[in-house]
Scaffold this active site. Structure first.
Site, PDB file in Angstrom:
ATOM      1  N   HIS A  72      27.730  29.050  40.781  1.00 39.32           N
ATOM      2  CA  HIS A  72      29.183  29.132  40.995  1.00 39.32           C
ATOM      3  C   HIS A  72      29.902  27.783  41.076  1.00 39.32           C
ATOM      4  O   HIS A  72      31.128  27.735  41.140  1.00 39.32           O
ATOM      5  CB  HIS A  72      29.518  29.945  42.259  1.00 39.32           C
ATOM      6  CG  HIS A  72      29.317  29.165  43.539  1.00 39.32           C
ATOM      7  ND1 HIS A  72      28.096  29.033  44.142  1.00 39.32           N
ATOM      8  CD2 HIS A  72      30.185  28.465  44.306  1.00 39.32           C
ATOM      9  CE1 HIS A  72      28.210  28.303  45.219  1.00 39.32           C
ATOM     10  NE2 HIS A  72      29.469  27.932  45.356  1.00 39.32           N
TER      11      HIS A  72
HETATM   12  C1  UD1 Z   1      34.708  27.973  47.108  1.00 40.88           C
HETATM   13  C2  UD1 Z   1      34.484  26.595  47.720  1.00 40.88           C
HETATM   14  C3  UD1 Z   1      33.034  26.182  47.509  1.00 40.88           C
HETATM   15  C4  UD1 Z   1      32.075  27.239  48.011  1.00 40.88           C
HETATM   16  C5  UD1 Z   1      32.425  28.595  47.427  1.00 40.88           C
HETATM   17  C6  UD1 Z   1      31.575  29.647  48.075  1.00 40.88           C
HETATM   18  C7  UD1 Z   1      36.451  25.089  47.651  1.00 40.88           C
HETATM   19  C8  UD1 Z   1      37.050  23.911  46.981  1.00 40.88           C
HETATM   20  N1  UD1 Z   1      35.330  25.592  47.072  1.00 40.88           N
HETATM   21  O1  UD1 Z   1      34.496  27.841  45.707  1.00 40.88           O
HETATM   22  O2  UD1 Z   1      32.781  24.978  48.214  1.00 40.88           O
HETATM   23  O3  UD1 Z   1      30.766  26.879  47.634  1.00 40.88           O
HETATM   24  O4  UD1 Z   1      33.807  28.885  47.689  1.00 40.88           O
HETATM   25  O5  UD1 Z   1      31.489  30.800  47.341  1.00 40.88           O
HETATM   26  O6  UD1 Z   1      36.948  25.543  48.641  1.00 40.88           O
HETATM   27  N2  UD1 Z   1      37.759  34.597  42.923  1.00 40.88           N
HETATM   28  C9  UD1 Z   1      37.890  35.947  42.830  1.00 40.88           C
HETATM   29  N3  UD1 Z   1      37.803  36.683  43.965  1.00 40.88           N
HETATM   30  C10 UD1 Z   1      37.600  36.143  45.185  1.00 40.88           C
HETATM   31  C11 UD1 Z   1      37.485  34.761  45.270  1.00 40.88           C
HETATM   32  C12 UD1 Z   1      37.552  33.994  44.139  1.00 40.88           C
HETATM   33  O7  UD1 Z   1      38.093  36.491  41.746  1.00 40.88           O
HETATM   34  O8  UD1 Z   1      37.519  36.892  46.191  1.00 40.88           O
HETATM   35  C13 UD1 Z   1      37.812  33.793  41.689  1.00 40.88           C
HETATM   36  C14 UD1 Z   1      39.230  33.338  41.319  1.00 40.88           C
HETATM   37  O9  UD1 Z   1      39.317  33.360  39.926  1.00 40.88           O
HETATM   38  C15 UD1 Z   1      39.253  31.903  41.812  1.00 40.88           C
HETATM   39  C16 UD1 Z   1      37.806  31.467  41.592  1.00 40.88           C
HETATM   40  O10 UD1 Z   1      37.021  32.616  41.863  1.00 40.88           O
HETATM   41  O11 UD1 Z   1      40.174  31.122  41.115  1.00 40.88           O
HETATM   42  C17 UD1 Z   1      37.384  30.325  42.492  1.00 40.88           C
HETATM   43  O12 UD1 Z   1      37.622  30.642  43.860  1.00 40.88           O
HETATM   44  P1  UD1 Z   1      37.874  29.474  44.931  1.00 40.88           P
HETATM   45  O13 UD1 Z   1      37.884  30.040  46.285  1.00 40.88           O
HETATM   46  O14 UD1 Z   1      39.026  28.658  44.525  1.00 40.88           O
HETATM   47  O15 UD1 Z   1      36.619  28.556  44.733  1.00 40.88           O
HETATM   48  P2  UD1 Z   1      35.072  28.928  44.720  1.00 40.88           P
HETATM   49  O16 UD1 Z   1      34.538  28.581  43.378  1.00 40.88           O
HETATM   50  O17 UD1 Z   1      34.881  30.294  45.228  1.00 40.88           O
HETATM   51  N1  UDP Z   2      25.445  35.274  49.310  1.00 42.57           N
HETATM   52  C1  UDP Z   2      25.664  36.633  49.477  1.00 42.57           C
HETATM   53  N2  UDP Z   2      25.807  37.400  48.353  1.00 42.57           N
HETATM   54  C2  UDP Z   2      25.734  36.890  47.088  1.00 42.57           C
HETATM   55  C3  UDP Z   2      25.513  35.489  46.954  1.00 42.57           C
HETATM   56  C4  UDP Z   2      25.395  34.713  48.090  1.00 42.57           C
HETATM   57  O1  UDP Z   2      25.715  37.131  50.600  1.00 42.57           O
HETATM   58  O2  UDP Z   2      25.875  37.641  46.117  1.00 42.57           O
HETATM   59  C5  UDP Z   2      25.315  34.449  50.518  1.00 42.57           C
HETATM   60  C6  UDP Z   2      24.062  33.607  50.571  1.00 42.57           C
HETATM   61  O3  UDP Z   2      22.986  34.368  51.088  1.00 42.57           O
HETATM   62  C7  UDP Z   2      24.480  32.458  51.470  1.00 42.57           C
HETATM   63  C8  UDP Z   2      25.944  32.286  51.147  1.00 42.57           C
HETATM   64  O4  UDP Z   2      26.368  33.492  50.519  1.00 42.57           O
HETATM   65  O5  UDP Z   2      24.359  32.815  52.830  1.00 42.57           O
HETATM   66  C9  UDP Z   2      26.134  31.134  50.193  1.00 42.57           C
HETATM   67  O6  UDP Z   2      27.438  31.141  49.716  1.00 42.57           O
HETATM   68  P1  UDP Z   2      27.857  30.524  48.322  1.00 42.57           P
HETATM   69  O7  UDP Z   2      26.676  30.387  47.438  1.00 42.57           O
HETATM   70  O8  UDP Z   2      28.995  31.337  47.829  1.00 42.57           O
HETATM   71  O9  UDP Z   2      28.463  29.102  48.742  1.00 42.57           O
HETATM   72  P2  UDP Z   2      27.856  27.696  49.178  1.00 42.57           P
HETATM   73  O10 UDP Z   2      26.786  27.909  50.169  1.00 42.57           O
HETATM   74  O11 UDP Z   2      27.370  27.006  47.924  1.00 42.57           O
HETATM   75  O12 UDP Z   2      29.037  26.978  49.706  1.00 42.57           O
END
Ligand code: UD1
Ligand code: UDP
Length: 385
Positions: free
Chosen positions: A222
């Site tokens: 991601h």
């Molecule tokens: C964010 C965090 C990242 C973390 C990740 C965990 C920042 C800068 N990044 O990244 O550090 O590792 O969360 O998962 O804060 N979207 C959906 N539905 C949702 C959420 C997101 O469709 O419920 C899609 C949207 O298109 C959005 C994209 O995912 O634009 C990115 O979401 P965003 O929260 O901006 O960043 P993450 O990549 O999720």
């Molecule tokens: N996780 C989850 N479901 C998924 C993928 C990840 O519950 O489909 C959990 C995972 O076990 C961990 C956390 O989400 O506890 C990690 O989050 P993510 O990978 O989104 O973000 P990061 O840790 O890189 O910020």
């Protein structure tokens, strides 16, 4: 009645919701007469399977506030959060603001609280990738440098703080100019330990995917640096296809919404078609935490660019291939349990082959004793003036 220490917790992204479960559980079990927690959800993540699914499953109280900020550019998203959080801080007047990790929700909380002099507690402090092109690196540095109490999960994180000028010898009372720093273990380890058995009992995902008996590899992707860069995403999926073919094992990919949205546009058409039609590749929506733990516990290997999933691979003693150029969790690489392969097809395949030949043997206890959350609660109480 005795006054309780009033905490205001900001969560927003999936891993923060999960991390917050550990503290809420510690408060409920050990500190309910001393600590009161108010939860603010920024709405950064909002899909049912990125947010709501975790609350009931992990026993987290429903948020008292939801700012419903949703997705937007970094500036717009963070600004909306700052505005919302500031209003709540002004009306609730908490003793501490609790922030987790390094997302835009973390940064927004830090900016809002520091300007109105509400002490910040940063959980997962001190982690550094030393790569400022990552939005998370900026978020965590700014949050650390405005915090009053900094709880680092690892020795490396603690040392990073010292190297940036934080002092281990500071004496209470702590404040933003005289912060207290701690090496306390990882709240994610608390959760993994707590939910490990429950996950296998409760989650039906392995059965639903017909994976109870067949070996499989678990993968998550991601990071924006991977999903938004067609060349990198292409390399990653070519490597995954090769590993599936070499191993004959199933590949399970719970896809973050960011990745699902970009897969078709950023992969070559023939690779995209091969992946979506491959009988050994299971592209599935994000799963609940218990389902994720069940997958991690049963997987043969884990390939990921997630920070949290890297650590969980370690907790459950699975070899891990990290699809990033560096990691904040360098102890797990030093222990030989993970390999950094970036988004290089060759390196990812080579790491898989190396682990097949020589699986990691050593998993020293480097993430604490599984009760970091109670330690954090205790220290907040001690420092409450
Ligand atoms: C964010 C965090 C990242 C973390 C990740 C965990 C920042 C800068 N990044 O990244 O550090 O590792 O969360 O998962 O804060 N979207 C959906 N539905 C949702 C959420 C997101 O469709 O419920 C899609 C949207 O298109 C959005 C994209 O995912 O634009 C990115 O979401 P965003 O929260 O901006 O960043 P993450 O990549 O999720
Ligand atoms: N996780 C989850 N479901 C998924 C993928 C990840 O519950 O489909 C959990 C995972 O076990 C961990 C956390 O989400 O506890 C990690 O989050 P993510 O990978 O989104 O973000 P990061 O840790 O890189 O910020």
């Amino acid at each position: 009645m005795k006054k309780k220490l009033k905490l205001l917790t900001v969560i927003g992204a999936r891993p923060q919701i999960i991390k917050a479960a550990a503290l809420s559980r510690a408060i409920k079990n050990n500190f309910s007469d001393q600590l009161q927690e108010i939860i603010v959800h920024t709405g950064q993540h909002y899909d049912e399977n990125m947010s709501a699914v975790f609350f009931d499953e992990l026993g987290i109280p429903q948020p008292d506030y939801n700012l419903s900020v949703g997705s937007a550019s970094h500036g717009v998203q963070t600004a909306r959060m700052i505005e919302g959080i500031e209003k709540i801080l002004l009306s609730e007047k908490p003793d501490y603001l609790i922030l987790y990790g390094d997302t835009n929700s973390t940064l927004a909380g830090a900016v809002a609280a520091s300007k109105i002099h509400i002490p910040i507690v940063h959980i997962e402090a001190g982690l550094r990738s030393f790569n400022k092109s990552m939005p998370e690196e900026i978020n965590r540095i700014l949050c650390d440098h405005s915090a009053t109490l900094l709880f680092s999960p690892t020795k490396t994180g603690f040392d990073n703080l010292i190297n940036e000028g934080f002092k281990a010898g500071n004496k209470a009372p702590f404040h933003a100019d005289n912060p207290g720093i701690y090496h306390c273990g990882d709240v994610m380890y608390d959760n993994s330990k707590y939910f490990a058995e429950i996950a296998l009992q409760k989650s039906t995902l392995l059965k639903d995917l017909d994976l109870e008996k067949s070996p499989f590899i678990l993968c998550t992707i991601h990071r924006n640096a991977n999903t938004d860069e067609p060349k990198r995403l292409q390399q990653i999926f070519e490597a995954l296809l090769e590993i599936v073919s070499l191993s004959g094992q199933t590949l399970v990919l719970p896809l973050h919404p960011r990745t699902s949205k970009l897969l078709k546009t950023n992969l070559r058409e023939e690779t995209y078609q091969e992946i979506v039609n491959h009988e050994k590749i299971k592209l599935i929506p994000p799963v609940s935490f218990l389902a994720m733990i069940a997958l991690e516990k049963q997987a043969r290997m884990i390939i990921t660019d997630s920070g949290g999933v890297q650590k969980e691979a370690y907790f459950f003693q699975k070899p891990c291939i990290i699809m990033r150029p560096e990691t904040e969790w360098k102890e797990i690489v030093e222990a030989g349990a993970a390999v950094i392969a970036d988004a290089s097809k060759e390196k990812i395949i080579a790491a898989w082959k190396a682990f097949q030949a020589n699986p990691p043997m050593h998993y020293p206890e480097i993430f604490g004793d599984g009760d970091a959350a109670s330690f954090i609660c205790g220290e907040m109480l001690k420092n409450w003036v």
